[in-house]
Design an enzyme around this catalytic site. Structure first.
Site, PDB file in Angstrom:
ATOM      1  CG  HIS A 129      30.062  25.013  15.692  1.00  0.00           C
ATOM      2  ND1 HIS A 129      31.079  24.248  15.182  1.00  0.00           N
ATOM      3  CD2 HIS A 129      29.403  25.531  14.613  1.00  0.00           C
ATOM      4  CE1 HIS A 129      31.055  24.277  13.862  1.00  0.00           C
ATOM      5  NE2 HIS A 129      30.042  25.069  13.493  1.00  0.00           N
ATOM      6  CB  CYS A 143      34.657  24.206  18.743  1.00  0.00           C
ATOM      7  SG  CYS A 143      33.037  24.521  18.004  1.00  0.00           S
ATOM      8  CB  CYS A 181      34.986  21.918  14.284  1.00  0.00           C
ATOM      9  SG  CYS A 181      34.442  23.582  14.758  1.00  0.00           S
ATOM     10  CD  GLU A 239      31.931  21.922  20.457  1.00  0.00           C
ATOM     11  OE1 GLU A 239      32.292  20.771  20.184  1.00  0.00           O
ATOM     12  OE2 GLU A 239      31.160  22.578  19.702  1.00  0.00           O
TER      13      GLU A 239
END
Length: 161
Positions: free
Chosen positions: A56, A89, A86, A58
Site C-alpha cells: 500500500h 497502514c 486502511c 503508506e
C-alpha cells in the site's frame, strides 16, 4: 519543496502520485512521509503490480523513509496520504511512530471506487466474531512457544523497539 511548503502541498503531492500511479499499473493511492527537517519520501500503491498485498502507498512510503533514514522510529514525521489509511497502514504508521497522519479522500470515497475496506475495519471492532479470518491461540505443551522471547531477553545486543 521549499521552506514554505504546507500540508496542503504535501497532500496535493500524494494525490498527484496516486493519479499518476493509475497510469503505471498501480492502484489510485499515493503517500508521502515528511521528516521534521523537510525530507520527503514517496510511496504509491503497487499491490497488483508487484503481487504484494502489503504494498500500500503508506507502507511503501514508510519503508522508503525508514530505509533512507536507517531508523524504524519515524517519530516527528508526518504522513500525508491521498486516502484514509486502511487498518494495516494505520498499524504500520503506529509501529513507525509517525506523529500525525493527514488524508484527503476517506474510506467511503474509496468504497465508491471499488476499494471497500469496511470488513477490515469491522474485524477490529469490539465484539467482532472474527468470521472473516479466525485467529486462535494454539495451546500445546509440546510447542516451545516462549523460546523466541527467551532468546530475545538473553540477547544483550538487541535493539529494543
Amino acid at each position: 519543496m521549499s521552506v514554505n511548503t504546507t500540508g496542503q502541498d504535501y497532500l496535493s503531492m500524494a494525490i498527484n502520485l496516486a493519479t499518476q500511479n493509475v497510469q503505471n499499473a498501480g492502484g489510485p493511492f499515493g503517500a508521502v512521509v515528511v521528516t521534521p527537517d523537510g525530507q520527503v519520501f514517496e510511496g504509491v500503491n503497487r499491490v497488483t503490480a508487484s503481487h504484494d498485498p502489503s504494498a500500500h502507498a503508506e507502507v511503501v512510503a514508510i519503508r522508503a523513509a525508514a530505509a533512507a533514514l536507517e531508523n524504524f522510529d519515524l517519530s516527528g514525521c508526518v504522513l500525508y496520504t491521498s486516502c484514509e489509511p486502511c487498518p494495516m497502514c494505520l498499524a504500520t504508521s503506529l509501529w513507525a511512530r509517525i506523529s500525525k497522519v493527514y488524508f484527503a479522500a476517506d474510506r467511503h470515497d474509496a468504497a465508491k471506487a471499488g476499494f471497500d475496506d469496511a470488513v477490515f475495519y469491522e474485524y477490529f471492532e469490539a465484539g467482532s466474531d472474527h468470521a472473516l479470518m479466525p485467529v486462535r491461540h494454539f495451546e500445546d505443551a509440546a510447542v516451545a512457544h516462549l523460546r523466541p522471547f527467551e532468546a530475545w531477553d538473553s540477547l544483550e545486543s538487541r535493539t529494543d523497539y
